[in-house]
Scaffold this motif. Structure first.
Motif, PDB file in Angstrom:
ATOM      1  N   TYR A  34       0.848  -1.190   0.000  1.00  0.00           N
ATOM      2  CA  TYR A  34       0.000   0.000   0.000  1.00  0.00           C
ATOM      3  C   TYR A  34       0.887   1.245   0.000  1.00  0.00           C
ATOM      4  O   TYR A  34       2.096   1.163   0.257  1.00  0.00           O
ATOM      5  N   PHE A  35       0.279   2.384  -0.294  1.00  0.00           N
ATOM      6  CA  PHE A  35       0.987   3.661  -0.298  1.00  0.00           C
ATOM      7  C   PHE A  35       0.240   4.628   0.595  1.00  0.00           C
ATOM      8  O   PHE A  35      -0.915   4.957   0.349  1.00  0.00           O
ATOM      9  N   SER A  36       0.889   5.070   1.654  1.00  0.00           N
ATOM     10  CA  SER A  36       0.270   6.026   2.577  1.00  0.00           C
ATOM     11  C   SER A  36       0.843   7.412   2.323  1.00  0.00           C
ATOM     12  O   SER A  36       2.057   7.603   2.263  1.00  0.00           O
ATOM     13  N   ILE A  37      -0.028   8.378   2.143  1.00  0.00           N
ATOM     14  CA  ILE A  37       0.374   9.743   1.820  1.00  0.00           C
ATOM     15  C   ILE A  37      -0.445  10.717   2.648  1.00  0.00           C
ATOM     16  O   ILE A  37      -1.658  10.555   2.802  1.00  0.00           O
ATOM     17  N   ALA A  38       0.213  11.733   3.197  1.00  0.00           N
ATOM     18  CA  ALA A  38      -0.476  12.754   3.985  1.00  0.00           C
ATOM     19  C   ALA A  38      -0.350  14.096   3.280  1.00  0.00           C
ATOM     20  O   ALA A  38       0.758  14.543   2.973  1.00  0.00           O
ATOM     21  N   PHE A  39      -1.481  14.727   3.021  1.00  0.00           N
ATOM     22  CA  PHE A  39      -1.518  16.026   2.351  1.00  0.00           C
ATOM     23  C   PHE A  39      -1.553  17.151   3.372  1.00  0.00           C
ATOM     24  O   PHE A  39      -2.167  17.036   4.427  1.00  0.00           O
ATOM     25  N   SER A  40      -0.929  18.253   3.020  1.00  0.00           N
ATOM     26  CA  SER A  40      -1.142  19.508   3.730  1.00  0.00           C
ATOM     27  C   SER A  40      -2.191  20.304   2.957  1.00  0.00           C
ATOM     28  O   SER A  40      -2.560  19.952   1.841  1.00  0.00           O
ATOM     29  N   PHE A  63      -4.793   3.245  -7.412  1.00  0.00           N
ATOM     30  CA  PHE A  63      -5.323   4.055  -6.322  1.00  0.00           C
ATOM     31  C   PHE A  63      -6.050   3.235  -5.266  1.00  0.00           C
ATOM     32  O   PHE A  63      -6.270   3.711  -4.152  1.00  0.00           O
ATOM     33  N   SER A  64      -6.412   2.001  -5.594  1.00  0.00           N
ATOM     34  CA  SER A  64      -7.088   1.158  -4.609  1.00  0.00           C
ATOM     35  C   SER A  64      -6.160   0.815  -3.440  1.00  0.00           C
ATOM     36  O   SER A  64      -6.617   0.384  -2.384  1.00  0.00           O
ATOM     37  N   LYS A  65      -4.857   1.028  -3.640  1.00  0.00           N
ATOM     38  CA  LYS A  65      -3.887   0.716  -2.596  1.00  0.00           C
ATOM     39  C   LYS A  65      -3.305   1.972  -1.948  1.00  0.00           C
ATOM     40  O   LYS A  65      -2.328   1.905  -1.212  1.00  0.00           O
ATOM     41  N   TRP A  66      -3.944   3.096  -2.220  1.00  0.00           N
ATOM     42  CA  TRP A  66      -3.519   4.346  -1.580  1.00  0.00           C
ATOM     43  C   TRP A  66      -4.268   4.542  -0.267  1.00  0.00           C
ATOM     44  O   TRP A  66      -5.474   4.270  -0.176  1.00  0.00           O
ATOM     45  N   LYS A  67      -3.567   5.016   0.741  1.00  0.00           N
ATOM     46  CA  LYS A  67      -4.167   5.429   2.008  1.00  0.00           C
ATOM     47  C   LYS A  67      -3.877   6.912   2.179  1.00  0.00           C
ATOM     48  O   LYS A  67      -2.723   7.322   2.163  1.00  0.00           O
TER      49      LYS A  67
END
Length: 244
Positions: A34-40, A63-67
């Motif tokens: 999975y890929f975890s990403i935090a936006f500002s 994108f189904s594996k994005w967190k």
């Protein structure tokens, strides 16, 4: 480790940001599924999505594996114009297919501020393999050097016993917010500062070139492992004495 890259225009900064995020996404999914990403919020919530959406192979990203997480959030309804989620949703989430609703981690504004803080920290801990390490933080920086909702001179700068903190006296409205602390920020596997505009030039120079005893919040991003990247346009980099 710190990597600094300067782009001649905001458009080039945007394009390179999109390519960088896509690369990190593919690497993370290949590594741990999975890929975890935090936006500002702020300009990051427009630059990063625009860079991703212009990629010719954007539809090939899984994108189904994005967190998706948020470096900080204003304590308002998610549909409110001040909401960072609302900005990212309008600019990105709603424009691509495949992102799973259960993989979008937002605050719950129907809880009290402290309950919402704890709820968000619980979401972080339960959704990441090690409970704290996000693959990629997309970090914006204010003209005062603040990141997330960590402001110069504020008591939250020294909070180390939790991953998520609440703030009810933000010097920048709205006053009530929820933010990652340095315990979470510095546990990330990678951080990308996205900085554009001449209004950030003075503080960018101070953060990147005046390291000794630097108390500016952005200068306190020191990942336990991994690399901190700075992507600046030429205006934001105009005060740097050492051009990368």
């Amino acid at each position: 480790m710190v990597d600094v890259q300067i782009f001649s225009t905001k458009t080039e900064l945007q394009t390179s940001t999109g390519k960088f995020i896509a690369k990190k996404a593919r690497e993370a999914i290949l590594d741990h599924g999975y890929f975890s990403i935090a936006f500002s919020g702020g300009s990051v919530a427009s630059i990063a999505p625009a860079g991703l959406l212009e990629l010719p192979d954007v539809l090939n990203l899984d994108f189904s594996k994005w967190k998706i997480y948020f470096c900080d959030e204003r304590y308002v309804e998610l549909s409110h114009s001040d909401s960072n989620y609302n900005a990212v949703n309008q600019n990105f989430i709603s424009k691509v297919k495949g992102i799973l609703k259960q993989n979008i981690y937002t605050i719950n504004p129907n809880l009290s501020l402290e309950e919402a803080r704890k709820d968000y920290e619980d979401k972080l801990k339960s959704s990441l393999d090690d409970g704290k390490s996000i693959d990629l933080l997309l970090i914006g920086m204010g003209p005062d050097g603040h990141i997330c909702s960590l402001f110069p001179g504020h008591r939250l700068l020294d909070v180390s016993d939790c991953l998520v903190a609440s703030i009810a006296d933000s010097p920048k409205p709205p006053s009530c917010r929820i933010t990652l602390t340095y315990a979470a920020v510095n546990s990330a596997k990678c951080a990308l500062f996205i900085v554009a505009g001449s209004g950030k030039a003075v503080v960018a120079q101070k953060v990147l070139e005046e390291n000794e005893n630097n108390t500016i919040p952005a200068a306190r991003v020191k990942l336990t492992s991994g690399t901190t990247h700075w992507f600046l346009d030429s205006d934001a980099a105009s005060h740097l004495t050492q051009k990368k």
